[in-house]
Design an enzyme around this catalytic site. Structure first.
Site, PDB file in Angstrom:
ATOM      1  CB  ALA B 269      18.511  -3.524  -1.179  1.00 53.51           C
ATOM      2  CG  HIS B 276      17.860  -7.184   0.366  1.00 50.13           C
ATOM      3  ND1 HIS B 276      18.891  -7.599   1.085  1.00 50.13           N
ATOM      4  CD2 HIS B 276      17.309  -5.852   0.781  1.00 50.13           C
ATOM      5  CE1 HIS B 276      19.041  -6.637   2.054  1.00 50.13           C
ATOM      6  NE2 HIS B 276      17.923  -5.640   2.076  1.00 50.13           N
TER       7      HIS B 276
ATOM      8  N   GLY C 108      22.813   2.250   1.035  1.00 48.49           N
ATOM      9  CA  GLY C 108      21.430   1.913   0.549  1.00 48.49           C
ATOM     10  C   GLY C 108      20.851   0.970   1.469  1.00 48.49           C
ATOM     11  CB  CYS C 109      17.812  -0.930   1.878  1.00 50.96           C
ATOM     12  SG  CYS C 109      16.727   0.797   1.694  1.00 50.96           S
ATOM     13  CB  VAL C 110      22.922  -3.023   0.895  1.00 52.82           C
ATOM     14  CG1 VAL C 110      22.137  -3.193  -0.170  1.00 52.82           C
ATOM     15  CG2 VAL C 110      23.992  -1.800   1.191  1.00 52.82           C
TER      16      VAL C 110
END
Lengths: 253, 527, 110
Positions: B269, B276, C108-110
Site C-alpha cells: 500500500a 501511505h 489490499g491495505c488501501v
C-alpha cells in the site's frame, strides 16, 4: 457412615489428583509454536516470574481493568487462602510449630466471612451488571453457590455449632495416613464435608482449572526475546515452507 | 388447491439458500456506503447497554476458485460438522494457547467493556468473553467431560448450521487486536481463538473473500495489491520523478539491487495508496540523506501477511518465505520493515521462527529492524538532521497500532514500541500531545479495520469499531487542536481515511510517522 | 453475481465489478455507469480509457498519484488534480472509475 465417607473421600481425592495432573500434563506438553507474549513483556527469562507473581498475588491485570470486580475477586481469594491455611492443621501434625504461619492463623477467624462476602459480591455482579448477566450460565452460578455453601457451613460448624474439631482432625489425619478413623457424624459437618468433596471432584473438569492454567498462559509466561532467541517447536518445524514465486503475473487475477 | 398455489408462489419469491449461503448471508442486506452513518462524537467513550443480535455483519464468502488455490475445500463440505470437530481437536493439540484458554476462563467479566466492536455495535456477542464462548460451546460439547454430561447446563452446544453462521459473523467482528487480553487476569487472547475459528471454517469450506483473495494475490503476483514487478518498477520510477520535482535532488527508490546493504520490506500500500505513499517518500529521503545503499525487492514487495488473520500457519509461512527468498537473491546485510502493524508483529515475533535464522544478516543490527528504530538510530547518531519547524502547521498525536503495541517491541527496552516512534515524532515536530491514557500504548484502541476486516462489505462494522478511537481523537482535537494523527500501520491509514469522513474529521488528519519525517528531514550536503 | 445487458449475461463479483476483462465494451461501460448514477461525458471517457490502457500494460490499476500525474501530462493541470477526478466520479476515482472501466476492484491495505 464412616465407611461411606471414607470411600467417598478417597474417590474424590483420586479424581481430583488424577484429573488435575492429567490437565496440567496436557497444558505442559501442548506446544506453543509461536512467540505470543502480551507486550510490553519481560525481556529476560528472570522477568517472567515477576510478571506471574504480580498476576497471582495482586491480580494486576484485573486491577487495571475494573476496581470493583477486583475487590470482589480479591476478597474471595484472600478468604479462600486463609481458609486453606487454616485447614492445614487437620492434615499435618505439629503444624502450629511452623514459623511464620501465625501471621495467617491470627486472621483465620475472618477466613470464612471474607470468602463468603467476596463470593456474594461476585454473585451480585452477575445479577446487577447487564454485561455479566449476559455471559453467565448455570455452571457459573452453581460454582459460586457451592463455594458460598462451603464457606457458610464452615463458619457455622466452627463458630456456631462448634463441631468437635479434635474428632474432625482424627478423621482427616486417618484418611491422610491411610488408617481410617471414625467419621464425626454431625449434620453440619456432613454437609460441609460433602460440599468440599463435590468441589474436589468438579475441580479438574471446570473453569476452576484457571488456578493451574494461568501458569501455562503463553501471553503471560513467554519472554519477549524473539529476535535474540529462535523459538522452534516440533510440529511447526516440520511444516514445510512451500514457496513458489511466480516471476510474471498471470493473465487474470 | 389454494394452499399448494400459495406455497408455489412463496418458493418462487423466496430464494432458496444453500447451507453455505445461510452461513454467509447476513439477515438484513448490507448497507450501501452512503447509507452508513456514524455516531456524533462527544469525546467520551461510554460502555453501552448490552443488546442482543444487533450486529449481524458478515463479510463476503470466498469464491471456490480462491479457496482451492489455498488448498481449502471449494465450498461447505457435506461432512462439515465432523470435519470441523476433527480440525478443532487437531488445533487443540497444536496450540497451547488455544487449549489453555478454552479451559480457564472464569467469565469474570473483566473484558466485557474492552472491545471496540462491542462499544461500537453494542452487540453482546462482541464482548470478548461472549465471542470466545461461541467457540467454547462447541469445545465443551465435544472435548470436555463436563459438557458431555451436563450439556447446555454447562454451556455446551452442538455445532449446527446456525452456530456456524454465528461463528462466521462474530469471528469476523474481531480484529485480533488483543486489547481484551491486556485486561484478562489470565491473559486469555481472543485473537488466538478467532484465528483458530477462522482456520476451522476455512477447512470446512467457509472462507472469507477479502483475506483469502489477498493471500492468493501474494502467492501469484507477490503482494497484497497484485502489483507485478513491472508495475512496481514503473510506480517507483514515477515516485522518483515526484521526489526530484519536490526536492530538486535525485532521490532513488531502488528495486532488486543485488548486494545492497539494506533490504526494505514494506506494505505494498505504501507504493500505491494515500497517505501511505507519503511515508514511502520519508523512507527514501532518510536512506538518501544517510547515504545508505538500499533496495526494495520485487520478490518480497509486501510486508503484510494475511496468513496470520486466517490463523493458518502454513499460509503465513509461505507468504513470509518470500522475504527469505529475497534475502537469498539480493544478499543484503540488513533487513528493515516499513510502517505496517501486523507485519511488524510477524516480522519481530515470528520471522525468526518461521523463516529464520537470519545467519547471513549483520548481527550488529536487529534482525529484522523496524523503520522507526532505523531512522531514530540514524538521527541519534547525527547521520540525519530534522528541521522541526517544517511541521509547525501540525499539532500531532500518535495512534499506537495494536499489533505493534501488544504483540511486538522496538529497541532493547521493554515498551520501546511506544517510546521509539514518539521520540521520532517529537524529533520531527514541535507540537505533540498524547490522547487519553486509556486509549494509547498497551491500552490502545484498534482502528476498527485490522485482522482482515478492512473490506467494504464490512464498512458499517468498521465505522462502528472506530468509535472509541474517534472519540479519543475528537477530545484532543477539541482540547489541543490536534490536526495530525501519526500512524505506523497501512491498515490504520486505509481505515481512518475511509471512516474519518463519516465522523466529520478531515482526511488530512491521518498520516504516517515517516510522513512527518519526510517534511522535517534536512536534505542536501552534510557538514 | 451477474447482470443482464443487451441479451447477454455478464458475470461480476459481489460488488458489481466485471469478472472478465474481455466482457467490457463502451456500451457495457455506459450501462454500468448508468447503474452507478454517473453520466458519461467525454471527460469521463478520458479517465476510463487511461485506466484501461494502464491496466493492459501493467495488469493493475494505477495508483491515484500516478493517475493524477498522467492526466496532468495528457490533459493539463486543470484535469490533473484530485478534485477534478472526484467531481467526475464522486464515489472515488479508484473504485468507481475502475468499475466502469471493467477493471477488478483494487483491494489490499488501501
Amino acid at each position: 457412615m464412616t465407611v461411606l465417607f471414607v470411600i467417598l473421600a478417597y474417590l474424590a481425592a483420586t479424581v481430583f489428583i488424577v484429573g488435575l495432573v492429567a490437565k496440567v500434563w496436557k497444558y505442559a506438553t501442548t506446544p506453543a509454536p509461536l512467540k505470543i507474549p502480551q507486550t510490553p513483556a519481560p525481556v529476560t527469562e528472570t522477568g517472567v516470574p515477576g510478571r506471574m507473581l504480580s498476576e497471582v498475588a495482586v491480580f494486576k491485570s484485573l486491577f487495571k481493568s475494573n476496581r470493583v470486580l477486583w475487590l470482589a475477586a480479591y476478597l474471595f481469594h484472600i478468604g479462600l487462602l486463609l481458609a486453606v491455611i487454616k485447614h492445614f492443621r487437620f492434615f499435618f501434625a505439629g503444624i502450629a510449630a511452623v514459623p511464620g504461619l501465625s501471621v495467617f492463623t491470627t486472621y483465620e477467624m475472618y477466613a470464612g466471612p471474607i470468602m463468603a462476602i467476596g463470593l456474594l459480591f461476585l454473585l451480585m455482579l452477575r445479577f446487577v451488571v447487564d454485561r455479566h448477566a449476559y455471559i453467565s450460565v448455570m455452571s457459573d452460578y452453581f460454582l459460586l453457590l457451592l463455594l458460598v455453601g462451603i464457606a457458610v457451613t464452615g463458619v457455622i460448624a466452627k463458630h456456631f455449632l462448634r463441631v468437635d474439631l479434635v474428632q474432625v482432625k482424627t478423621f482427616v489425619m486417618g484418611i491422610v495416613s491411610f488408617s481410617p478413623q471414625a467419621f464425626p457424624a454431625e449434620p453440619i459437618f456432613i454437609i460441609h464435608f460433602s460440599l468440599v468433596l463435590l468441589l474436589l471432584v468438579y475441580f479438574p473438569f471446570s473453569k476452576l482449572m484457571h488456578a493451574a492454567g494461568l501458569f501455562f498462559s503463553p501471553t503471560r509466561n513467554q519472554v519477549d526475546n524473539p529476535r535474540e532467541k529462535r523459538l522452534v517447536t516440533p510440529w511447526a518445524a516440520e511444516t514445510p515452507a512451500q514457496v513458489e514465486v511466480v516471476e510474471e503475473a498471470p493473465e487474470t487475477i | 388447491m389454494a394452499n399448494t398455489e400459495a406455497t408455489a408462489t412463496e418458493t418462487e419469491e423466496e430464494k432458496v439458500l444453500t447451507d453455505l449461503e445461510k452461513v454467509g448471508e447476513p439477515r438484513a442486506p448490507r448497507k450501501k456506503p452512503n447509507e452508513i452513518n456514524a455516531e456524533e462524537l462527544t469525546g467520551q467513550i461510554e460502555t453501552p447497554k448490552v443488546q442482543r443480535d444487533v450486529a449481524d455483519h458478515k463479510p463476503y464468502l470466498c469464491k471456490p476458485k480462491s479457496m482451492e488455490k489455498l488448498g481449502f475445500p471449494s465450498e461447505l463440505r457435506s461432512d462439515w460438522h465432523d470435519a470441523a470437530i476433527a480440525k478443532m481437536g487437531d488445533l487443540l493439540k497444536k496450540y497451547k494457547a488455544l487449549q489453555v484458554y478454552m479451559d480457564i476462563c472464569v467469565k469474570c467479566g473483566s473484558c466485557t467493556d474492552k472491545c471496540h466492536y462491542f462499544i461500537g455495535t453494542q452487540d453482546g456477542n462482541n464482548m470478548p468473553v461472549a465471542r470466545a464462548e461461541l467457540f467454547r460451546k462447541v469445545y465443551r460439547k465435544y472435548f470436555t467431560t463436563e459438557g458431555k454430561i451436563l450439556g447446555k447446563l454447562a454451556g455446551a452446544e452442538r455445532f449446527d448450521l446456525d452456530l456456524l453462521g454465528e461463528w462466521y459473523s462474530y469471528f469476523h467482528q474481531c480484529s485480533q487486536c488483543r486489547r481484551c487480553s491486556v485486561f484478562c487476569p489470565y491473559g486469555i487472547d481472543t485473537a488466538e481463538i478467532s484465528m483458530a475459528a477462522r482456520e476451522i471454517m476455512d477447512h470446512i469450506g467457509v472462507g472469507q473473500k477479502y483475506t483469502n483473495d489477498i493471500i492468493v494475490k501474494v502467492h501469484e503476483v507477490g503482494n497484497n495489491l497484485g502489483m507485478n514487478p513491472k508495475a512496481l518498477a514503473a510506480t517507483l520510477e514515477s515516485t522518483e520523478e515526484d521526489l526530484e520535482e519536490e526536492t530538486g535532488q535525485k532521490i532513488r527508490l531502488p528495486l532488486d539491487v543485488e548486494g545492497a546493504d539494506v533490504l526494505m520490506v514494506t506494505p505494498s500500500a505504501d507504493f500505491f495508496a494515500s497517505p501511505h505513499v507519503e511515508s514511502l517518500l520519508g523512507y527514501a529521503k532518510v536512506m538518501h540523506q544517510a547515504g545508505i545503499n538500499w533496495t526494495f525487492s520485487s520478490t518480497a514487495s509486501e510486508a503484510g501477511n494475511f496468513g496470520i488473520f486466517i490463523g493458518n500457519y502454513g499460509q503465513m509461512q509461505k507468504v513470509a518465505s518470500r522475504v527469505q527468498k529475497a534475502i537469498e537473491e539480493l544478499r543484503p546485510k540488513r533487513l528493515v520493515v516499513g510502517e505496517c502493524g501486523h507485519a511488524w508483529r510477524i516480522a519481530y515475533s515470528f520471522w525468526n521462527t518461521i523463516i529464520g535464522p537470519f545467519g547471513s544478516l549483520d548481527p550488529n543490527y536487529p534482525r529484522p529492524q523496524h523503520i522507526c528504530e532505523f531512522t531514530l538510530d540514524l538521527y541519534n547518531r547525527g547521520a540525519i538532521k530534522f528541521d522541526k519547524s517544517a511541521n509547525d502547521d501540525r499539532v500531532v498525536t500518535m495512534h499506537d497500532s495494536c499489533n505493534v503495541a501488544r504483540g511486538a517491541r522496538m529497541g532493547d527496552q521493554r515498551g520501546g514500541q511506544f517510546t521509539i516512534p514518539r521520540e521520532l515524532i517529537k524529533a520531527s515536530c514541535n507540537r505533540y500531545v498524547d490522547m487519553d491514557q486509556d486509549t494509547i500504548m498497551e491500552k490502545t484502541f484498534c482502528c476498527g479495520g485490522g485482522g482482515g476486516l478492512l473490506t467494504d462489505d464490512l464498512l458499517e462494522l468498521r465505522v462502528q469499531g472506530a468509535l472509541p478511537r474517534m472519540q479519543a481523537l475528537h477530545k484532543v482535537r477539541e482540547t489541543h487542536g490536534v490536526n495530525f494523527m501519526a500512524c505506523i500501520c497501512a491498515i490504520d491509514k486505509a481505515q481512518f481515511t475511509k471512516v474519518m469522513p463519516k465522523y466529520g474529521i478531515p482526511l488530512s488528519v491521518c498520516g504516517g510517522v515517516h510522513q512527518l519525517v519526510a517534511s522535517a528531514i534536512e536534505l542536501g550536503a552534510k557538514e | 453475481m451477474s447482470f443482464e445487458f443487451a441479451g447477454k449475461t455478464y458475470e461480476t463479483d459481489d460488488d458489481g465489478y466485471l469478472v472478465n476483462l474481455d466482457d467490457w465494451s463502451q456500451d457495457v461501460a455506459s450501462y454500468i455507469a448508468e447503474m452507478e448514477g454517473v453520466d458519461m461525458t467525454e471527460a469521463h471517457w478520458e479517465v476510463v480509457n487511461f485506466l484501461r490502457d494502464y491496466y493492459q500494460e501493467y495488469n493493475i490499476a494505477p495508483a491515484i498519484k500516478i493517475l493524477i500525474k498522467e492526466m496532468k501530462k495528457m490533459f493539463g493541470p486543470e484535469k490533473g488534480n484530485s478534485a477534478y477526478l472526484y467531481d467526475l466520479y464522486p464515489a472515488g476515482p479508484a473504485l468507481q472509475a475502475c468499475k466502469i472501466a471493467g477493471l477488478p476492484k483494487p483491494t489490499g491495505c488501501v
